[in-house]
Design an enzyme around this catalytic site. Structure first.
Site, mmCIF file in Angstrom:
data_model
loop_
_atom_site.group_PDB
_atom_site.id
_atom_site.type_symbol
_atom_site.label_atom_id
_atom_site.label_comp_id
_atom_site.label_asym_id
_atom_site.label_seq_id
_atom_site.Cartn_x
_atom_site.Cartn_y
_atom_site.Cartn_z
ATOM 1 N N ASP A 222 -35.972 -44.852 -33.861
ATOM 2 C CA ASP A 222 -36.632 -45.887 -33.049
ATOM 3 C C ASP A 222 -38.006 -46.257 -33.610
ATOM 4 O O ASP A 222 -38.741 -47.035 -33.000
ATOM 5 C CB ASP A 222 -36.707 -45.501 -31.560
ATOM 6 C CG ASP A 222 -36.978 -44.037 -31.304
ATOM 7 O OD1 ASP A 222 -37.323 -43.305 -32.253
ATOM 8 O OD2 ASP A 222 -36.857 -43.608 -30.131
ATOM 9 N N HIS B 25 -36.901 -34.825 -25.115
ATOM 10 C CA HIS B 25 -37.811 -34.920 -23.958
ATOM 11 C C HIS B 25 -37.506 -33.865 -22.892
ATOM 12 O O HIS B 25 -38.213 -33.780 -21.886
ATOM 13 C CB HIS B 25 -37.722 -36.308 -23.323
ATOM 14 C CG HIS B 25 -38.214 -37.405 -24.204
ATOM 15 N ND1 HIS B 25 -39.523 -37.500 -24.628
ATOM 16 C CD2 HIS B 25 -37.560 -38.456 -24.784
ATOM 17 C CE1 HIS B 25 -39.663 -38.557 -25.411
ATOM 18 N NE2 HIS B 25 -38.485 -39.145 -25.533
ATOM 19 N N ASP C 82 -38.726 -38.859 -34.365
ATOM 20 C CA ASP C 82 -38.488 -39.902 -33.367
ATOM 21 C C ASP C 82 -39.811 -40.618 -33.049
ATOM 22 O O ASP C 82 -40.892 -40.027 -33.163
ATOM 23 C CB ASP C 82 -37.911 -39.256 -32.097
ATOM 24 C CG ASP C 82 -37.459 -40.269 -31.057
ATOM 25 O OD1 ASP C 82 -36.246 -40.542 -30.998
ATOM 26 O OD2 ASP C 82 -38.313 -40.774 -30.290
ATOM 27 N N HIS D 245 -40.996 -41.367 -30.240
ATOM 28 C CA HIS D 245 -41.644 -40.758 -29.073
ATOM 29 C C HIS D 245 -41.950 -39.279 -29.323
ATOM 30 O O HIS D 245 -41.209 -38.606 -30.045
ATOM 31 C CB HIS D 245 -40.731 -40.865 -27.847
ATOM 32 C CG HIS D 245 -40.309 -42.261 -27.517
ATOM 33 N ND1 HIS D 245 -39.134 -42.808 -27.982
ATOM 34 C CD2 HIS D 245 -40.916 -43.214 -26.779
ATOM 35 C CE1 HIS D 245 -39.026 -44.054 -27.528
ATOM 36 N NE2 HIS D 245 -40.092 -44.332 -26.799
HETATM 37 N N1 Q9C Z 1 -40.406 -49.380 -20.641
HETATM 38 C C1 Q9C Z 1 -35.740 -41.144 -26.836
HETATM 39 O O1 Q9C Z 1 -36.015 -41.904 -27.745
HETATM 40 N N2 Q9C Z 1 -38.478 -45.296 -21.707
HETATM 41 N N3 Q9C Z 1 -36.123 -41.365 -25.582
HETATM 42 C C2 Q9C Z 1 -39.719 -45.842 -21.465
HETATM 43 C C3 Q9C Z 1 -40.092 -48.248 -21.457
HETATM 44 C C4 Q9C Z 1 -38.448 -43.957 -22.134
HETATM 45 C C5 Q9C Z 1 -36.915 -42.514 -25.261
HETATM 46 C C6 Q9C Z 1 -39.601 -47.098 -20.665
HETATM 47 C C7 Q9C Z 1 -38.085 -43.839 -23.566
HETATM 48 C C8 Q9C Z 1 -37.367 -42.554 -23.866
HETATM 49 C C9 Q9C Z 1 -34.880 -39.955 -27.096
HETATM 50 ZN ZN ZN Z 2 -37.535 -42.016 -29.045
#
Ligand code: Q9C
Ligand code: ZN
Length: 345
Positions: A284, A159, A195, A197
């Site tokens: 994830d 990210h 991933d 995301h």
């Molecule tokens: N309520 C990675 O998997 N959080 N980052 C969102 C959810 C952000 C994930 C909040 C998720 C980031 C590397």
């Molecule tokens: Zn992720």
């Protein structure tokens, strides 16, 4: 397969992130890396070595000097401002505001960060640079002729853009490794991001690059973090037109549809014809993940590794997300074992 890791990741341990309007315990925590390492050893994946220090130079291939200076001193500035605990922003230079870092730490946090879920702790800089060192050390093993390596990076990185962090990460480990490989003679790098995301940081870094392909399979940003990047129509620009591929999928997607997307991404990578593949490896997508909504099963991860092996290129796996503590080790190991063609543990 060789694994590269570092004990310094423990130095980054945020207390809480803003989620659903409340401060909740961070899901990106040190135990993740411990569990993955434990499983890697248990299944006998291969040698495990510690990262070597590579200094600032590889970081500067991806990030700005001003950004690195900020990251290195942010927590100190936070304490100097009279705060305690973790540094988090609460105000951002969004539309109609000026894109300029102010003096005050609260403003600087907002300038360099894009979410409220990525706390900076006293040890964050040391942990983040160690993760980048893990990625670089593993990349150099490929340069030396290893067919594959696993960079057990924590905190994660996909990210993170040129001068902006978020999504639990601070330095873009996969991008740093990709640039390290480019600098050492690999002419064309394909980054495959599996991933859950979208890797908005990695996409942004390479968006205009003809020599680095970025392909991602992820939850549709219309409904999921990071919300503002990762749509199918984003395909790269200028010299990089056509070297970005986004395959957003609906929340609730299961393995058959997910694997079809992987097949599409792999065919696009074959067409790009890279000299090396960097996999942003997040697990994830697992059905039991606490923050995600795909439904991959533990066994499915072996098939993912097997398909990636079918690309038949030198491959660097860089750890990203995966937050179910009980299964994260097995899920990551299943991808790597599937790649190696051994039997699943
Ligand atoms: N309520 C990675 O998997 N959080 N980052 C969102 C959810 C952000 C994930 C909040 C998720 C980031 C590397
Ligand atoms: Zn992720």
């Amino acid at each position: 397969m060789l694994t590269v890791c570092s004990t310094a990741h423990h130095l980054h341990h945020g207390t809480a992130e803003l989620t659903d309007g409340r401060m909740m315990a961070c899901v990106e925590r040190p135990e993740r890396a411990a569990r993955i390492l434990e499983r890697v050893r248990q299944v006998g994946l291969g040698d495990v070595i510690a990262a070597e220090a590579h200094g600032r130079e590889p970081l500067l291939r991806v990030h700005s000097t001003a950004y690195l200076d900020f990251l290195e001193t942010a927590h100190e500035a936070w304490l100097t401002a009279g705060r305690e605990g973790d540094a988090l922003p609460f105000c951002w230079p969004t539309r109609h505001l000026r894109q300029m870092p102010p003096e005050h730490i609260d403003g600087r946090l907002g300038y360099y960060c894009f979410d409220a879920g990525t706390p900076i702790t006293a040890g964050t800089w040391r942990a983040a640079t160690a993760a980048a060192d893990v990625a670089m050390t593993a990349a150099l093993k490929l340069i030396e002729g290893a067919p594959a390596a696993f960079a057990l990076c924590r905190p994660p990185g996909h990210h993170v853009a040129f001068d902006q962090y978020g999504g639990y990460g601070f330095l873009n480990n996969a991008a740093i490794a990709a640039e390290g490989l480019r600098d050492r003679g690999y002419a064309r790098v394909a980054i495959l991001d599996v991933d859950y995301h979208h890797g908005n940081g990695t996409q942004a870094i390479f968006y205009e690059r003809p020599d680095v392909f970025y392909g991602s399979i992820h939850a549709d940003p219309a409904h999921e973090f990071p919300y503002f990047l990762g749509h199918a129509e984003e395909r790269g620009e200028r010299a990089g037109a056509g070297t970005t591929l986004n395959l957003p999928l609906p929340l609730g997607t299961g393995f058959p549809a997910w694997f079809e997307a992987l097949e599409r991404a792999c065919r696009a990578i074959d067409e790009f014809d890279p000299t090396v593949v960097v996999v942003s490896l997040g697990v994830d997508t697992y059905r039991g993940d606490p923050i995600s909504q795909f439904t991959l099963d533990q066994d499915d991860f072996s098939s993912v590794g097997k398909r990636i092996a079918g690309l038949d290129r030198p491959t660097l796996f860089v750890l990203e997300g995966g937050y179910d503590i009980e299964t994260v080790g097995a899920n990551v190991a299943n991808v790597l074992i599937g790649f190696e063609g051994s039997t699943r543990a």
